[in-house]
Design a protein around this motif. Sequence first.
Motif, PDB file in Angstrom:
ATOM      1  N   ARG A  53      15.884  96.563  43.692  1.00  0.00           N
ATOM      2  CA  ARG A  53      15.719  97.558  42.637  1.00  0.00           C
ATOM      3  C   ARG A  53      16.826  98.613  42.698  1.00  0.00           C
ATOM      4  NH1 ARG A  53      13.381 102.335  41.799  1.00  0.00           N
ATOM      5  NH2 ARG A  53      12.646 102.527  43.937  1.00  0.00           N
ATOM      6  N   LEU A  54      17.423  98.786  43.854  1.00  0.00           N
ATOM      7  CA  LEU A  54      18.472  99.783  44.033  1.00  0.00           C
ATOM      8  C   LEU A  54      19.852  99.136  44.120  1.00  0.00           C
ATOM      9  CD1 LEU A  54      16.581 101.931  46.681  1.00  0.00           C
ATOM     10  CD2 LEU A  54      16.863 102.465  44.259  1.00  0.00           C
ATOM     11  N   ALA A  55      19.972  97.911  43.609  1.00  0.00           N
ATOM     12  CA  ALA A  55      21.226  97.177  43.728  1.00  0.00           C
ATOM     13  C   ALA A  55      22.375  97.869  42.999  1.00  0.00           C
ATOM     14  CB  ALA A  55      21.058  95.750  43.198  1.00  0.00           C
ATOM     15  N   GLY A  56      22.076  98.666  41.983  1.00  0.00           N
ATOM     16  CA  GLY A  56      23.135  99.338  41.247  1.00  0.00           C
ATOM     17  C   GLY A  56      23.684 100.558  41.945  1.00  0.00           C
ATOM     18  N   ALA A  57      23.093 100.947  43.060  1.00  0.00           N
ATOM     19  CA  ALA A  57      23.545 102.123  43.804  1.00  0.00           C
ATOM     20  C   ALA A  57      24.483 101.720  44.930  1.00  0.00           C
ATOM     21  CB  ALA A  57      22.361 102.883  44.362  1.00  0.00           C
ATOM     22  N   ALA A  58      25.593 102.417  45.035  1.00  0.00           N
ATOM     23  CA  ALA A  58      26.526 102.175  46.138  1.00  0.00           C
ATOM     24  C   ALA A  58      26.135 102.971  47.368  1.00  0.00           C
ATOM     25  CB  ALA A  58      27.946 102.537  45.711  1.00  0.00           C
ATOM     26  N   ALA A  59      25.373 104.043  47.177  1.00  0.00           N
ATOM     27  CA  ALA A  59      24.952 104.899  48.289  1.00  0.00           C
ATOM     28  C   ALA A  59      23.595 105.498  47.968  1.00  0.00           C
ATOM     29  CB  ALA A  59      25.979 106.004  48.538  1.00  0.00           C
ATOM     30  N   LEU A  60      22.835 105.789  49.021  1.00  0.00           N
ATOM     31  CA  LEU A  60      21.535 106.433  48.892  1.00  0.00           C
ATOM     32  C   LEU A  60      21.529 107.700  49.724  1.00  0.00           C
ATOM     33  CD1 LEU A  60      19.146 103.353  49.303  1.00  0.00           C
ATOM     34  CD2 LEU A  60      19.948 104.382  47.167  1.00  0.00           C
ATOM     35  N   VAL A  61      21.006 108.765  49.158  1.00  0.00           N
ATOM     36  CA  VAL A  61      20.861 110.026  49.873  1.00  0.00           C
ATOM     37  C   VAL A  61      19.394 110.164  50.255  1.00  0.00           C
ATOM     38  CG1 VAL A  61      21.108 112.529  49.770  1.00  0.00           C
ATOM     39  CG2 VAL A  61      22.761 111.061  48.599  1.00  0.00           C
ATOM     40  N   LEU A  62      19.130 110.227  51.568  1.00  0.00           N
ATOM     41  CA  LEU A  62      17.762 110.240  52.077  1.00  0.00           C
ATOM     42  C   LEU A  62      17.555 111.427  53.011  1.00  0.00           C
ATOM     43  CD1 LEU A  62      17.673 106.494  53.168  1.00  0.00           C
ATOM     44  CD2 LEU A  62      16.692 107.398  51.077  1.00  0.00           C
ATOM     45  N   ALA A  63      16.321 111.873  53.089  1.00  0.00           N
ATOM     46  CA  ALA A  63      15.956 112.849  54.106  1.00  0.00           C
ATOM     47  C   ALA A  63      15.708 112.106  55.418  1.00  0.00           C
ATOM     48  CB  ALA A  63      14.704 113.610  53.688  1.00  0.00           C
ATOM     49  N   PRO A  64      15.880 112.775  56.565  1.00  0.00           N
ATOM     50  CA  PRO A  64      15.579 112.109  57.847  1.00  0.00           C
ATOM     51  C   PRO A  64      14.131 111.638  57.879  1.00  0.00           C
ATOM     52  CG  PRO A  64      16.755 114.170  58.209  1.00  0.00           C
ATOM     53  CD  PRO A  64      16.367 114.151  56.763  1.00  0.00           C
ATOM     54  N   GLN A  65      13.935 110.342  58.113  1.00  0.00           N
ATOM     55  CA  GLN A  65      12.590 109.776  58.154  1.00  0.00           C
ATOM     56  C   GLN A  65      12.130 109.735  59.607  1.00  0.00           C
ATOM     57  OE1 GLN A  65      11.165 109.076  55.068  1.00  0.00           O
ATOM     58  NE2 GLN A  65      13.093 109.962  54.364  1.00  0.00           N
TER      59      GLN A  65
END
Length: 230
Positions: A53-65
């Motif tokens: 579902r996120l294949a169109g994204a080159a990068a993801l910004v996430l909070a520390p899990q």
Amino acid sequence: MSTSPRLPTRALARGHLGALLAVAFAIFGGSALISAGAVLTETSLSAQAPPERLAGAAALVLAPQQVEVVEDFDVRLTERAPVPTALTGRIADVAGVEAVAADVTFPVSLAVPGSGRAVTDDAHSWAVAALSDPALRGTAPRTTGEVAINDETAESTGLGVGDRLTLTAGDARRSVRVTGIVDAPGAVHLAPVDAAALAPLPDGVSDLIAVSVSDPTSIRPNASAPVDSS
């Protein structure tokens, strides 16, 4: 009365040592396979943010899990730590960034009033699906009250462009209209304004931020740098 001779237990064990070892290894191997299968099953059930579902994204910004624990045992993270949605503006200003989309995932129910046609699945913001520029019949959901569904959902429910639906998300209920059928992962795609309003998250945060880029080399120096959300 004659009695049959009995061999000592040790003698029996020595005589069948190979068979005993084979049984022990079989039990150990079977237990290992069962444990590995259970771990893989649990991982697949608890995984979030399916990569297709996120294949169109080159990068993801996430909070520390992560979560602080006082003892040495695994803690399952049942909720994703959110990121401030306001970061999308700062990320969009980085050279080489083409588009930015705040993503949320939450369950919804879509039902056609007066009929048995309905779908219950996870909903997402259309902005994330738009990153991969998928094939779309109709128009994208841009304003409140608009929704797009994917091909599989349309085929299984008989829903089509123009259908009026009742959307339920938690305690919220509203009327929406199907504006498009999209060839993309994710059953339900809401207009970004509706996704932000209906997601069971505090105001101003999202699950993650998806980023598409025009020049990956220009953002590489900043890709792993921590971001100050203040």
